[in-house]
Write an enzyme that holds these catalytic residues in place. Structure first.
Site, PDB file in Angstrom:
ATOM      1  CB  SER A  95      -0.898   0.011   1.234  1.00 52.82           C
ATOM      2  OG  SER A  95      -1.544   1.261   1.391  1.00 52.82           O
ATOM      3  CE1 TYR A 111      -4.506  -1.940   5.026  1.00 56.77           C
ATOM      4  CE2 TYR A 111      -3.605   0.227   4.564  1.00 56.77           C
ATOM      5  CZ  TYR A 111      -4.089  -0.984   4.127  1.00 56.77           C
ATOM      6  OH  TYR A 111      -4.169  -1.234   2.773  1.00 56.77           O
TER       7      TYR A 111
END
Length: 678
Positions: A555, A568
């Protein structure tokens, strides 16, 4: 009506493996139609084209030829030494546009004076055809209704021989072709089909009633029980696949059917396997003989592994010697010396091909060969055609021409991919792209139903959907489930070449609201899960010794510090560094490890649908349904990132053009300056 009858008969015969095998055999019908040029009647023949399958034959798979021109070829036939020249003339007999390329069997069907003709490869018929006393057996079983034709390579002369035999024996319904199969005929489609079935069933009944009970000899060792057998197969398969991909990368298929296990448990299997297959349709797919491991089932994994390496080297030497014994100046170059069939007593059969269907069909053909050997040994002695004749077919220029007509392989042909989180979003899009580029795909997801839906979609156009994709249930936080999923991939396709670590989730919370459970869950799924998948996949990649690819779907949050995202972002940073660490460790083995850094993939995303989208929308103060638009507007390119864009990046990394790239992260975020790699 003629074509409809032919297709109905082809489907009825071709759908039953007792009659013929996949893509084996042929069927034809003759009839009269109006010639659109002259307005007069013209006699035509419709016959299965080259490479077609009787069970799934369509009208487009038929070659349509003018019978007057085809029959006239008999007057210009230059003799058996030049019979191959006649095949090129088939093209000048074609009628109308489209249609399939005529096969080598076209002459047989056109020259035999019967409206309908079948040529099949039934196990029972080939058993009689390969029996040492085949002519006597044929007369004993059938009388004068079915006659013997000695072995001759398929072609124009064989067509003339069968046509002459039928003309001289009006009572005959067909013939047994020595070493090869059967041919039957009839004036109606129903009669032809009935005659084919009469030959097949009469031969089978004779073998059953007159055959000795143990044609393969006594049992010398029992197969391993199912659990131990599958465990051993999964342990051996990557090594075997790697060995059998020495020349060209192959996909594998595993068979532990009762026929295979019984054959390998009997005393005579080494002798019979060494004789090789006989029917051309068999050995063109299985090679002239298999590789047989000469160790008992109780041998250790280490012993079998070492023996396989020795036997594989010996097999390659012998195959090269086989080629040298028979090749002439005009012979095509040797295509590859690796075995297509590997037999391991107590475990089963590993078969190989350019794709899963080819590998599976090769295994099915060898099962047919086992059945043929059983039948021949039951009533006589198995005596296949000579090695020299096998070579004349395997390295026939007409077979070489057929291979040249095949389409160019897709970039990922022969490669096996495992995609975690493949049931939705980025994972599903990646699975679709990899399959479209030729890979076999294992769609792994915690939600088995979603994985099965994607796998079924990928295989929807295949003869057998599982030849393209299979579904695996896996929670990547479970070491046991990850091991099981990788084992499932190995047993399905022979190994792994490309692994996509995509499984993920996100909980968007501020630091003080993030619980230990929140932290652990996200690290367990993404950091720990990716580690487990990469580790188990690496075991397979190293055993194969074929290199490979591991791709992490990380990501932009791995490098960009956003609000309310500590668990995250940290887990993604862990994944990003795993890419660098594994690239450094595995590069010496030809295994490349790279990553893709997406951002803002809203549409189709399982993560956003599970609540992450609502949370992020609240953080940024926009409506959830406009979140994708919001993400797009903050990028340099002002475009929304879709799952298909991530899939394209995965293919770019693994499709061949970036073969010297490893340790790289590719941003797919439409341009987020704060996430530029430094």
């Amino acid at each position: 009506m003629t074509v409809t009858e032919l297709l109905d008969r082809a489907h009825a015969l071709g759908s039953d493996p007792r009659n013929t095998n996949f893509a084996g055999g042929n069927a034809s019908a003759k009839g009269v139609e109006r010639d659109p040029v002259t307005g007069g009647d013209v006699e035509l023949m419709w016959v299965k084209g080259s490479g077609g399958d009787l069970g799934t034959l369509t009208a487009e798979g038929l070659a349509v030829l003018r019978l007057d021109r085809l029959r006239a070829m008999a007057d210009t036939y230059p003799g058996v030494e030049r019979e191959d020249e006649m095949v090129a003339a088939f093209d000048f007999c074609l009628h109308g546009k489209g249609g399939a390329a005529p096969s080598i069997d076209t002459a047989m069907h056109g020259l035999v004076d019967a409206v309908h003709v079948d040529h099949l490869h039934p196990d029972s018929g080939i058993a009689i055809a390969t029996a040492q006393d085949g002519p006597e057996l044929t007369a004993r079983i059938f009388g004068d209704r079915v006659l013997w034709v000695s072995w001759r390579r398929p072609g124009f002369q064989l067509g003339l021989d069968i046509a002459a035999l039928k003309e001289a024996n009006p009572q005959a319904i067909g013939c047994v072709l020595g070493g090869h199969g059967i041919t039957a005929w009839g004036e109606t489609s129903q009669e032809c089909q009935a005659n084919s079935l009469e030959i097949i069933r009469t031969a089978a009944r004779y073998i059953e009633e007159h055959g000795r009970p143990e044609p393969f000899g006594p049992v010398i060792h029992e197969p391993l029980d199912e659990v131990a057998r599958r465990e051993r197969a999964a342990a051996l398969f990557p090594l075997v696949r790697g060995l059998c991909s020495t020349d060209v990368r192959q996909v594998g298929h595993y068979t532990d059917s009762p026929e295979v296990l019984d054959f390998l448990s009997r005393a005579e299997h080494p002798r019979l396997a060494a004789l090789g297959t006989s029917c051309p349709d068999h050995f063109l797919r299985t090679k002239v003989a298999p590789l047989v491991v000469d160790l008992p089932p109780e041998a250790s994994l280490e012993e079998v592994t070492e023996r396989l390496r020795v036997l594989h080297a010996a097999y390659r030497e012998e195959y090269a010697a086989y080629y040298a014994r028979h090749a002439v100046e005009s012979s095509p170059a040797m295509r590859g010396a690796d075995p297509a069939i590997v037999l391991v007593p107590g475990v089963g059969m590993f078969s190989f091909g350019k794709d899963k269907q080819t590998a599976r069909v090769a295994g099915e053909f060898y099962v047919n060969a086992i059945n043929v050997m059983r039948g021949a040994e039951a009533v006589s002695v198995y005596a296949p055609i000579p090695e020299s004749e096998k070579f004349r077919i395997e390295y026939w220029e007409l077979e070489e021409a057929k291979l040249r007509r095949l389409p160019r392989p897709k970039p990922l042909a022969g490669r096996v991919a495992l995609v975690t989180g493949g049931g939705s979003g980025i994972g599903a899009a990646t699975a679709r792209r990899l399959a479209a580029e030729g890979a076999c795909v294992v769609v792994a997801d915690r939600d088995l139903g979603s994985a099965e839906k994607v796998a079924a979609e990928l295989g929807a156009r295949a003869h057998r959907p599982s030849d393209v994709a299979v579904a695996a249930a896996v929670d990547v936080t479970s070491e046991e489930q990850v091991v099981a999923a990788v084992r499932q991939a190995v047993l399905a396709f022979g190994g792994l070449d490309l692994v996509v670590n995509n499984a993920g989730l996100s909980l968007s919370r501020a630091l003080l609201e993030t619980t230990v459970d929140d932290w652990n869950l996200q690290h367990d799924v993404m950091a720990r899960g990716s580690f487990l998948v990469s580790r188990e996949a690496a075991r397979v990649l190293l055993a194969q010794d074929l290199g490979g690819d591991i791709v992490y779907i990380s990501s932009k949050n791995a490098v960009f510090a956003g609000p309310n995202n500590v668990a995250y972002g940290a887990a993604k940073a862990d994944q990003a560094h795993q890419v660098r660490l594994l690239a450094a460790e595995l590069g010496a083995h030809g295994i490349r490890v790279n990553g893709v850094n997406p951002d803002g993939v809203v549409r189709g995303s399982g993560i956003f649908a599970s609540g992450w989208g609502a949370n992020r929308a609240a953080v940024y103060g926009v409506e959830e349904e406009k979140l994708g638009e919001f993400y797009a507007q903050r990028t340099l390119l002002k475009r929304e990132v879709l799952p298909e864009h991530i899939a394209a990046a995965v293919f770019a990394l693994t499709g061949g053009d970036l073969s010297l790239t490893t340790g790289l992260h590719i941003p797919v975020d439409a341009g987020v300056a704060a996430a530029f790699l430094r």
